[in-house]
Motif scaffolding. Sequence first.
Motif, PDB file in Angstrom:
ATOM      1  N   GLU A 237      26.260  25.151  42.688  1.00 15.72           N
ATOM      2  CA  GLU A 237      25.411  25.838  43.577  1.00 15.72           C
ATOM      3  C   GLU A 237      25.391  27.341  43.301  1.00 15.72           C
ATOM      4  O   GLU A 237      26.211  27.723  42.645  1.00 15.72           O
ATOM      5  CB  GLU A 237      25.793  25.611  45.131  1.00 15.72           C
ATOM      6  CG  GLU A 237      27.325  26.337  45.480  1.00 15.72           C
ATOM      7  CD  GLU A 237      27.744  26.069  46.768  1.00 15.72           C
ATOM      8  OE1 GLU A 237      26.793  25.670  47.507  1.00 15.72           O
ATOM      9  OE2 GLU A 237      28.577  26.411  47.079  1.00 15.72           O
TER      10      GLU A 237
ATOM     11  N   GLU B  80      26.467  31.270  44.536  1.00 19.67           N
ATOM     12  CA  GLU B  80      27.499  32.305  45.566  1.00 19.67           C
ATOM     13  C   GLU B  80      27.212  33.391  45.005  1.00 19.67           C
ATOM     14  O   GLU B  80      28.047  33.569  43.959  1.00 19.67           O
ATOM     15  CB  GLU B  80      28.697  31.616  45.445  1.00 19.67           C
ATOM     16  CG  GLU B  80      29.725  32.061  46.803  1.00 19.67           C
ATOM     17  CD  GLU B  80      30.827  31.419  46.636  1.00 19.67           C
ATOM     18  OE1 GLU B  80      31.950  31.946  46.184  1.00 19.67           O
ATOM     19  OE2 GLU B  80      31.072  30.213  47.450  1.00 19.67           O
ATOM     20  N   ASN B  81      26.780  34.374  45.764  1.00 21.48           N
ATOM     21  CA  ASN B  81      26.898  35.905  45.359  1.00 21.48           C
ATOM     22  C   ASN B  81      26.130  35.875  44.074  1.00 21.48           C
ATOM     23  O   ASN B  81      26.500  36.719  42.934  1.00 21.48           O
ATOM     24  CB  ASN B  81      28.168  36.512  45.082  1.00 21.48           C
ATOM     25  CG  ASN B  81      28.759  36.527  46.601  1.00 21.48           C
ATOM     26  OD1 ASN B  81      28.150  36.673  47.655  1.00 21.48           O
ATOM     27  ND2 ASN B  81      30.192  36.080  46.501  1.00 21.48           N
ATOM     28  N   ARG B  82      24.931  35.449  43.967  1.00 23.60           N
ATOM     29  CA  ARG B  82      24.224  35.092  42.634  1.00 23.60           C
ATOM     30  C   ARG B  82      24.757  34.810  41.516  1.00 23.60           C
ATOM     31  O   ARG B  82      24.400  35.180  40.154  1.00 23.60           O
ATOM     32  CB  ARG B  82      23.566  36.792  42.427  1.00 23.60           C
ATOM     33  CG  ARG B  82      22.467  37.173  43.598  1.00 23.60           C
ATOM     34  CD  ARG B  82      21.858  38.068  43.119  1.00 23.60           C
ATOM     35  NE  ARG B  82      21.026  38.164  41.886  1.00 23.60           N
ATOM     36  CZ  ARG B  82      19.697  37.477  42.002  1.00 23.60           C
ATOM     37  NH1 ARG B  82      19.286  37.033  43.397  1.00 23.60           N
ATOM     38  NH2 ARG B  82      18.935  37.434  41.121  1.00 23.60           N
ATOM     39  N   LYS B  83      25.785  33.873  41.697  1.00 29.29           N
ATOM     40  CA  LYS B  83      26.518  33.174  40.318  1.00 29.29           C
ATOM     41  C   LYS B  83      26.644  31.843  40.818  1.00 29.29           C
ATOM     42  O   LYS B  83      26.963  31.361  41.726  1.00 29.29           O
ATOM     43  CB  LYS B  83      28.235  33.885  40.273  1.00 29.29           C
ATOM     44  CG  LYS B  83      28.808  33.312  39.037  1.00 29.29           C
ATOM     45  CD  LYS B  83      30.222  34.100  39.033  1.00 29.29           C
ATOM     46  CE  LYS B  83      31.010  33.660  37.762  1.00 29.29           C
ATOM     47  NZ  LYS B  83      32.121  34.232  37.574  1.00 29.29           N
TER      48      LYS B  83
ATOM     49  N   ALA C 104      30.413  23.181  42.629  1.00 28.32           N
ATOM     50  CA  ALA C 104      30.125  22.590  44.316  1.00 28.32           C
ATOM     51  C   ALA C 104      30.167  21.242  44.504  1.00 28.32           C
ATOM     52  O   ALA C 104      29.084  20.592  44.411  1.00 28.32           O
ATOM     53  CB  ALA C 104      28.923  23.157  44.961  1.00 28.32           C
TER      54      ALA C 104
ATOM     55  N   LYS D  62      28.703  19.263  47.429  1.00 27.95           N
ATOM     56  CA  LYS D  62      27.316  18.953  47.535  1.00 27.95           C
ATOM     57  C   LYS D  62      26.691  18.033  47.177  1.00 27.95           C
ATOM     58  O   LYS D  62      25.515  17.782  46.998  1.00 27.95           O
ATOM     59  CB  LYS D  62      26.531  20.417  47.104  1.00 27.95           C
ATOM     60  CG  LYS D  62      26.970  21.788  47.829  1.00 27.95           C
ATOM     61  CD  LYS D  62      26.611  21.799  49.378  1.00 27.95           C
ATOM     62  CE  LYS D  62      26.970  22.957  50.056  1.00 27.95           C
ATOM     63  NZ  LYS D  62      25.966  24.319  49.476  1.00 27.95           N
TER      64      LYS D  62
ATOM     65  N   LYS E 229      36.807  24.946  49.574  1.00 27.62           N
ATOM     66  CA  LYS E 229      35.696  24.161  50.262  1.00 27.62           C
ATOM     67  C   LYS E 229      35.749  22.765  49.327  1.00 27.62           C
ATOM     68  O   LYS E 229      35.205  21.869  50.181  1.00 27.62           O
ATOM     69  CB  LYS E 229      34.592  24.906  50.131  1.00 27.62           C
ATOM     70  CG  LYS E 229      34.312  26.193  50.973  1.00 27.62           C
ATOM     71  CD  LYS E 229      33.140  26.746  50.656  1.00 27.62           C
ATOM     72  CE  LYS E 229      32.972  28.150  51.660  1.00 27.62           C
ATOM     73  NZ  LYS E 229      31.848  28.728  51.419  1.00 27.62           N
TER      74      LYS E 229
ATOM     75  N   GLU F  86      19.668  31.326  38.498  1.00 26.01           N
ATOM     76  CA  GLU F  86      19.405  30.731  39.759  1.00 26.01           C
ATOM     77  C   GLU F  86      18.980  29.399  39.392  1.00 26.01           C
ATOM     78  O   GLU F  86      17.951  29.450  38.829  1.00 26.01           O
ATOM     79  CB  GLU F  86      18.596  31.518  40.928  1.00 26.01           C
ATOM     80  CG  GLU F  86      19.366  32.833  41.173  1.00 26.01           C
ATOM     81  CD  GLU F  86      18.885  33.018  42.841  1.00 26.01           C
ATOM     82  OE1 GLU F  86      18.022  32.317  43.315  1.00 26.01           O
ATOM     83  OE2 GLU F  86      18.848  34.491  43.119  1.00 26.01           O
TER      84      GLU F  86
END
Length: 462
Positions: A194, A196-199, A203, A206, A402, A456
């Motif tokens: 995924e 997170e802060n464009r990185k 994950a 998910k 997480k 992305e």
Amino acid sequence: MNIMHTFFIVVFILCIVFPLFHIINALLLVSKKPFYMHDNKTKEQGISILVPCYNEESILQTCISGMRNLKYKNHEIIFINDGSSDETMRMLLDLLKLSPLDKNSVPYSELPYMPVKGFYQSTIYSNVKVIDKVNGGKADALNAGIACSSNELIITLDADSVLDESSLSIINKAFTDESVISAGGNVHILQGTEFENRKLVPALRKSKQIVRFQILEYLKGFYVLKASLARANALSIISGAFGVFRKEVLMEVGGYRRTIGEDIDITLKVQKYAMKHKGKKILFIPEAICYTEAPESWRDLYKQRIRWQKAFIDCFIIYFKTFMKTMFTNKVSFFFIFDSFLTGVLASYLTGFFVIATIVLFSGLTAKIFLIYTVTSVFANLFYAIAALSVSSDYGHSYGKKDFFALTVTIILDLLVYRFINLLTAMIGSLAYFVNKHSWNKVSRTGRKYTVESKEIVQKAN
């Protein structure tokens, strides 16, 4: 103690020794920064990316989007439509706005491949071409791509693979060393990421549990096993999802052989080439990453693993004489026989035998040996998983709080369930080879749409 018990104990010891060796070897590799990761500017070498396509309509948009955002300038992309029966060719025509080229412009090559029906140039991407050919299989499609490529470095990718934007630059630096003739890149699973802060970050939570198993398996397979084998100059499989070769070497070894295990076969061919040319190197480059889509159903996973096992047996039989002659003089042969075959294939049958013998015969000695094997192998596999997570973290691929619960559950289930599923598919796949060795068992794509935009990858609902 009979011969069977003695043999089982020998195999059991090997099943412990080899994993420990790979763990230590992988950890030693992390401690030293490779030459290609030093901050030095390097002239871009020409790179040709070959993407064989057979019935890939559901994933093509993701693949093309990912290619479009590569920042490396000196590269070309060649899609090879291998006689697809779906809308793959139509999508290539639409997405790339293809213009036909003269079929006679296809260069002559001694590599074997089925006839080319059409040769095309994208009108919106000057570095993209498409070959439309009669179906001949993945190896055949790659040979056609090699013949039409114009650069010295060849990258082979699956159609469901998306390159990280820094991968080509890292490969370029690695191949400034003229002794490097081939390399395997690192493969991560697309569904397990995924932003997170464009990185792009891992994950695990998910994804589905079946995908989590494969994510952990890939971490162990690439960050530990492949890293260790490459360090020992014994890498026997450059993944078909992401491999790099010098074109002159591919031509010298006769290109790809039409087989179910083309990635193993070409790696062994290149290794034989390296044996004849002293000083040549075959690397594993963990910093060069691509993302690939993993099966999301047990049926598709089963089909994939059966195909992989049949490919392994196919190459084992073809190269058997070479392996036997050089098993103690060549590291590839040694690890292929004793690590991959003995502890990977024969050990699976021995495990099954002792499970049945323990249940049916309930021999005290048999039960004791099996209990010791089970407990020891559980701890060995746990150590292996922890080592893989540690090594991947050192390379920047780590899991946060997480994902802690999902990761813990996955490791436990991997030890208690998933590794036995792998043992079963190894047993079935090995036998299936002798029933129908040519069956490809193509895995269905999920049909999920991914949008790839400058760092992305965003999953869209169907």
